[in-house]
Design an enzyme around this catalytic site. Structure first.
Site, PDB file in Angstrom:
ATOM      1  N   PHE A   6     -49.895 -23.716-101.316  1.00  0.00           N
ATOM      2  CA  PHE A   6     -51.256 -23.368-101.739  1.00  0.00           C
ATOM      3  C   PHE A   6     -51.349 -22.930-103.187  1.00  0.00           C
ATOM      4  O   PHE A   6     -52.432 -22.876-103.757  1.00  0.00           O
ATOM      5  CB  PHE A   6     -51.812 -22.238-100.838  1.00  0.00           C
ATOM      6  CG  PHE A   6     -51.303 -20.865-101.205  1.00  0.00           C
ATOM      7  CD1 PHE A   6     -51.882 -20.138-102.243  1.00  0.00           C
ATOM      8  CD2 PHE A   6     -50.226 -20.292-100.528  1.00  0.00           C
ATOM      9  CE1 PHE A   6     -51.402 -18.889-102.603  1.00  0.00           C
ATOM     10  CE2 PHE A   6     -49.740 -19.042-100.874  1.00  0.00           C
ATOM     11  CZ  PHE A   6     -50.329 -18.344-101.924  1.00  0.00           C
ATOM     12  N   LYS A  35     -49.682 -34.599 -98.483  1.00  0.00           N
ATOM     13  CA  LYS A  35     -50.229 -33.633 -97.520  1.00  0.00           C
ATOM     14  C   LYS A  35     -50.470 -32.340 -98.304  1.00  0.00           C
ATOM     15  O   LYS A  35     -49.552 -31.564 -98.554  1.00  0.00           O
ATOM     16  CB  LYS A  35     -49.211 -33.399 -96.392  1.00  0.00           C
ATOM     17  CG  LYS A  35     -49.799 -32.953 -95.068  1.00  0.00           C
ATOM     18  CD  LYS A  35     -50.463 -31.601 -95.093  1.00  0.00           C
ATOM     19  CE  LYS A  35     -49.511 -30.443 -95.056  1.00  0.00           C
ATOM     20  NZ  LYS A  35     -50.203 -29.140 -95.223  1.00  0.00           N
ATOM     21  N   GLU A  67     -53.262 -26.780 -96.410  1.00  0.00           N
ATOM     22  CA  GLU A  67     -54.522 -26.671 -95.659  1.00  0.00           C
ATOM     23  C   GLU A  67     -55.397 -25.529 -96.193  1.00  0.00           C
ATOM     24  O   GLU A  67     -56.577 -25.449 -95.876  1.00  0.00           O
ATOM     25  CB  GLU A  67     -54.231 -26.480 -94.160  1.00  0.00           C
ATOM     26  CG  GLU A  67     -53.511 -25.191 -93.771  1.00  0.00           C
ATOM     27  CD  GLU A  67     -51.994 -25.267 -93.938  1.00  0.00           C
ATOM     28  OE1 GLU A  67     -51.499 -26.096 -94.729  1.00  0.00           O
ATOM     29  OE2 GLU A  67     -51.304 -24.456 -93.276  1.00  0.00           O
ATOM     30  N   SER A 127     -42.431 -22.077 -98.654  1.00  0.00           N
ATOM     31  CA  SER A 127     -41.596 -20.897 -98.400  1.00  0.00           C
ATOM     32  C   SER A 127     -40.231 -21.322 -97.838  1.00  0.00           C
ATOM     33  O   SER A 127     -40.102 -22.413 -97.255  1.00  0.00           O
ATOM     34  CB  SER A 127     -42.313 -19.985 -97.406  1.00  0.00           C
ATOM     35  OG  SER A 127     -42.559 -20.696 -96.216  1.00  0.00           O
ATOM     36  N   CYS A 163     -44.012 -19.213-107.967  1.00  0.00           N
ATOM     37  CA  CYS A 163     -42.593 -19.201-107.577  1.00  0.00           C
ATOM     38  C   CYS A 163     -41.702 -18.797-108.739  1.00  0.00           C
ATOM     39  O   CYS A 163     -40.527 -18.551-108.547  1.00  0.00           O
ATOM     40  CB  CYS A 163     -42.172 -20.546-107.031  1.00  0.00           C
ATOM     41  SG  CYS A 163     -42.216 -21.799-108.295  1.00  0.00           S
ATOM     42  N   GLU A 172     -39.366 -11.865-100.631  1.00  0.00           N
ATOM     43  CA  GLU A 172     -40.399 -12.439-101.501  1.00  0.00           C
ATOM     44  C   GLU A 172     -41.742 -11.848-101.087  1.00  0.00           C
ATOM     45  O   GLU A 172     -42.205 -12.081 -99.969  1.00  0.00           O
ATOM     46  CB  GLU A 172     -40.437 -13.964-101.356  1.00  0.00           C
ATOM     47  CG  GLU A 172     -41.524 -14.585-102.207  1.00  0.00           C
ATOM     48  CD  GLU A 172     -41.576 -16.105-102.139  1.00  0.00           C
ATOM     49  OE1 GLU A 172     -41.500 -16.671-101.041  1.00  0.00           O
ATOM     50  OE2 GLU A 172     -41.706 -16.726-103.222  1.00  0.00           O
TER      51      GLU A 172
HETATM   52  P1  NAD Z   1     -45.734 -22.487 -96.723  1.00  0.00           P
HETATM   53  O1  NAD Z   1     -44.280 -22.643 -96.507  1.00  0.00           O
HETATM   54  O2  NAD Z   1     -46.501 -21.604 -95.809  1.00  0.00           O
HETATM   55  O3  NAD Z   1     -46.472 -23.920 -96.644  1.00  0.00           O
HETATM   56  C1  NAD Z   1     -46.027 -25.017 -97.402  1.00  0.00           C
HETATM   57  C2  NAD Z   1     -46.401 -26.300 -96.688  1.00  0.00           C
HETATM   58  O4  NAD Z   1     -45.714 -26.358 -95.436  1.00  0.00           O
HETATM   59  C3  NAD Z   1     -47.890 -26.427 -96.372  1.00  0.00           C
HETATM   60  O5  NAD Z   1     -48.296 -27.755 -96.645  1.00  0.00           O
HETATM   61  C4  NAD Z   1     -47.981 -26.100 -94.895  1.00  0.00           C
HETATM   62  O6  NAD Z   1     -49.013 -26.818 -94.247  1.00  0.00           O
HETATM   63  C5  NAD Z   1     -46.635 -26.514 -94.359  1.00  0.00           C
HETATM   64  N1  NAD Z   1     -46.158 -25.672 -93.257  1.00  0.00           N
HETATM   65  C6  NAD Z   1     -46.390 -24.337 -93.080  1.00  0.00           C
HETATM   66  N2  NAD Z   1     -45.749 -23.895 -91.980  1.00  0.00           N
HETATM   67  C7  NAD Z   1     -45.102 -24.961 -91.453  1.00  0.00           C
HETATM   68  C8  NAD Z   1     -44.246 -25.129 -90.324  1.00  0.00           C
HETATM   69  N3  NAD Z   1     -43.956 -24.103 -89.526  1.00  0.00           N
HETATM   70  N4  NAD Z   1     -43.749 -26.355 -90.093  1.00  0.00           N
HETATM   71  C9  NAD Z   1     -44.031 -27.397 -90.903  1.00  0.00           C
HETATM   72  N5  NAD Z   1     -44.835 -27.284 -91.987  1.00  0.00           N
HETATM   73  C10 NAD Z   1     -45.352 -26.085 -92.262  1.00  0.00           C
HETATM   74  O7  NAD Z   1     -45.917 -22.033 -98.250  1.00  0.00           O
HETATM   75  P2  NAD Z   1     -47.228 -21.520 -98.982  1.00  0.00           P
HETATM   76  O8  NAD Z   1     -47.563 -20.159 -98.487  1.00  0.00           O
HETATM   77  O9  NAD Z   1     -48.272 -22.574 -98.977  1.00  0.00           O
HETATM   78  O10 NAD Z   1     -46.691 -21.436-100.495  1.00  0.00           O
HETATM   79  C11 NAD Z   1     -46.042 -20.312-101.010  1.00  0.00           C
HETATM   80  C12 NAD Z   1     -44.542 -20.494-100.996  1.00  0.00           C
HETATM   81  O11 NAD Z   1     -44.175 -21.636-101.767  1.00  0.00           O
HETATM   82  C13 NAD Z   1     -43.807 -19.333-101.628  1.00  0.00           C
HETATM   83  O12 NAD Z   1     -42.683 -19.029-100.845  1.00  0.00           O
HETATM   84  C14 NAD Z   1     -43.400 -19.860-102.987  1.00  0.00           C
HETATM   85  O13 NAD Z   1     -42.263 -19.240-103.561  1.00  0.00           O
HETATM   86  C15 NAD Z   1     -43.133 -21.283-102.656  1.00  0.00           C
HETATM   87  N6  NAD Z   1     -43.178 -22.105-103.860  1.00  0.00           N
HETATM   88  C16 NAD Z   1     -41.996 -22.527-104.366  1.00  0.00           C
HETATM   89  C17 NAD Z   1     -41.969 -23.281-105.530  1.00  0.00           C
HETATM   90  C18 NAD Z   1     -40.680 -23.733-106.125  1.00  0.00           C
HETATM   91  O14 NAD Z   1     -40.719 -24.425-107.121  1.00  0.00           O
HETATM   92  N7  NAD Z   1     -39.534 -23.380-105.574  1.00  0.00           N
HETATM   93  C19 NAD Z   1     -43.180 -23.616-106.161  1.00  0.00           C
HETATM   94  C20 NAD Z   1     -44.373 -23.173-105.590  1.00  0.00           C
HETATM   95  C21 NAD Z   1     -44.353 -22.421-104.427  1.00  0.00           C
END
Ligand code: NAD
Length: 490
Positions: free
Chosen positions: A150, A174, A177, A227, A282, A383
């Site tokens: 997000f 994708k 959401e 994450s 991140c 985090e």
């Molecule tokens: P998230 O892990 O909740 O969601 C990421 C994606 O995974 C979304 O599209 C979501 O629909 C999907 N998803 C969520 N739960 C799932 C599950 N159980 N099974 C399958 N798919 C699932 O992450 P977020 O809250 O949207 O984003 C924040 C996180 O992203 C933070 O941890 C941040 O550090 C990380 N991030 C990392 C980088 C990097 O470069 N390493 C860059 C940006 C964000």
């Protein structure tokens, strides 16, 4: 903003029938912006089939022609730059300037991908044995997909998609959401750019949609950002289904301040790093480790700078920090601040439960500083992903680097110093993928890989630049025998 949130499959906009949906909400105003469909497996199948059908022609389209679509896209993104930035702010909450910065990096990735006729070249050797030559060519992988978080709704798909398309792959995005609206606008521009039907597709949804992508036999390559717990699930599942994957996870980024640092400059940079994007980045600094005498001056200066930060709606003038993404996120962050205190840290700037006039329903937290975070506690390694900076104090640079290396993440670490020798030691010894020296957010340009080590990245090839080109191509090696005697008859 009231248009229905649709998918884009095989060149057509559609909403899957009778599926569950989730509300998309402006995090500053709590206004409902729409409902995002949670696409089931058969919708993913439709997108994968459309992409697979389009692949046959797209891969045969010369790279010089493929990049013409990207040139058009770049111009369309420029023409719609402000509208895209506003949309990011409305659905994500970051300030308009932060949204503009995000879109700029998105466009830079399109620009780099336009170099694909050169970037995608293979190599060759003549006469590996008498009359025998060997060549390596790069061919596209097929259908690829990106699963996005997000916090950068406009930029993150662009770490991947432009390279995939330029290399001759077809694509499925994708979006998160929580923030699907920016990608709707981007896909409207992809449509205007005239990409052939099925070359680019977008499927909205959450866990079920992601699992369908990971299980689909036609989708060959997965780019994920999110994450770490979800990253581990995605990496394992992608591997189990025989896919290549580049999987970026979470982070806990330390910055070290040495006594010889320029404290005023370091503070300004650190405060922007920790509280920019409301700490939901991140590469945000989330721990500041002072060494020796830096402790007193840095602690005082950062506390003052944090307390002065102007909080509000990202579209309003003068606002320096917006809300966090959801009410759940706000209460999780506030709980973690309380946990830090119970573990022994002192809250020297407390940003919990602020009242922001005119935005009483927004998910606001002011910058918060926890002083004396214990290395043994939960907060040290967790985090928080919000506007919270922990302070730690040590006596030597070796102790500070040991702290950097003892966390489980490895996304970014920065050092503030005026010593070249200290800088070299740090960049040599720190076990993280992105290093800053007197830099608060060491975000790699589009022509460098967006690195990440340990629990912050799973895979080998990163997003952006040459890594992306390698990820989205497979090497084919050809050994040919053409003895000179065979030319005699001509
Ligand atoms: P998230 O892990 O909740 O969601 C990421 C994606 O995974 C979304 O599209 C979501 O629909 C999907 N998803 C969520 N739960 C799932 C599950 N159980 N099974 C399958 N798919 C699932 O992450 P977020 O809250 O949207 O984003 C924040 C996180 O992203 C933070 O941890 C941040 O550090 C990380 N991030 C990392 C980088 C990097 O470069 N390493 C860059 C940006 C964000």
């Amino acid at each position: 903003m009231s248009d229905p949130i649709r998918n884009f499959v095989g060149g057509r906009w559609s909403v899957p029938d009778a599926v569950e949906s989730l509300a998309v909400v402006n995090p500053a105003t709590a206004e409902r912006l729409g409902d995002v469909p949670l696409s089931p497996a058969d919708e993913v199948d439709r997108a994968a089939r459309a992409a697979s059908k389009a692949f046959a022609d797209w891969r045969r389209t010369p790279a010089t022609e493929r990049v013409q679509y990207l040139f058009k896209l770049k111009n369309l993104l420029e023409d719609n730059f402000e509208d895209l930035a506003r949309t990011i702010t409305i659905e994500n909450g970051k300030t308009l300037d932060e949204s503009r910065g995000e879109m700029r990096r998105a466009i830079e990735n399109v620009e780099v991908a336009c170099g694909i006729p050169t970037l995608m070249q293979g190599y060759n050797s003549e006469d590996i044995a008498r009359g025998i030559d060997e060549i390596m060519v790069r061919q596209p992988v097929g259908v690829a997909a990106a699963i996005c978080p997000f916090n950068f709704p406009g930029m993150i798909p662009f770490w991947f998609m432009p390279y995939a398309l330029a290399c001759g792959n077809t694509y499925v995005v994708k979006p998160s959401e929580k923030v699907p609206l920016t990608m709707i606008k981007v896909f409207e521009l992809l449509e205007v750019a005239g990409f052939p039907e099925g070359v680019v597709n977008m499927v909205n949804g959450s866990k079920e949609t992601v699992d369908a992508i990971l299980e689909h036999p036609t989708i060959r390559a997965i780019s994920f950002v999110g994450s770490t717990p979800v990253a581990k699930h995605v990496y394992a599942k992608a591997a189990a289904h025989g896919k290549r994957a580049q999987v970026q996870g979470g982070a806990k980024n330390p910055i070290i301040v040495l006594p010889d640092a320029d404290i005023e400059m370091s503070t300004q940079i650190a405060v922007d790093s920790a509280f920019g994007n409301a700490g939901q980045r991140c590469l945000a600094a989330s721990l500041a480790v002072t060494v020796g005498e830096a402790r007193a001056s840095f602690t005082e200066a950062i506390a003052e700078a944090a307390a002065e930060r102007v909080i509000g709606y990202g579209l309003d003038d003068g606002v320096e920090m917006g809300p966090v993404i959801t009410p759940e996120s706000k209460s999780r962050i506030e709980d973690l601040i309380g946990r830090g205190e119970s573990e022994g840290a002192r809250i020297i700037v407390d940003g919990r439960n602020p009242k922001i006039e005119g935005y009483e329903n927004g998910n606001f937290i002011r910058p918060t500083i926890l002083d004396g975070v214990p290395a043994t506690g939960e907060i040290f390694g967790t985090e928080i992903f919000g506007p919270v900076l922990g302070l730690m104090h040590v006596d030597t640079i070796d102790e500070a680097i040991a702290l950097v290396n003892s966390g489980s993440y490895g996304n970014m670490a920065s050092l503030f110093t005026s010593s070249g020798a200290a800088a070299r030691k740090f960049r040599y010894e720190a076990e993280v993928g992105n290093i800053g020296i007197n830099i608060g957010v060491a975000a790699p340009m589009a022509f460098f890989p967006f690195s990440g080590w340990r629990d912050s990245f799973f895979g080998t090839l990163h997003g952006q630049g040459r890594d992306a080109v390698e990820f989205y191509t497979q090497e084919k090696v050809v050994v040919e025998r053409w003895p000179k005697e065979w030319t005699r008859k001509f």
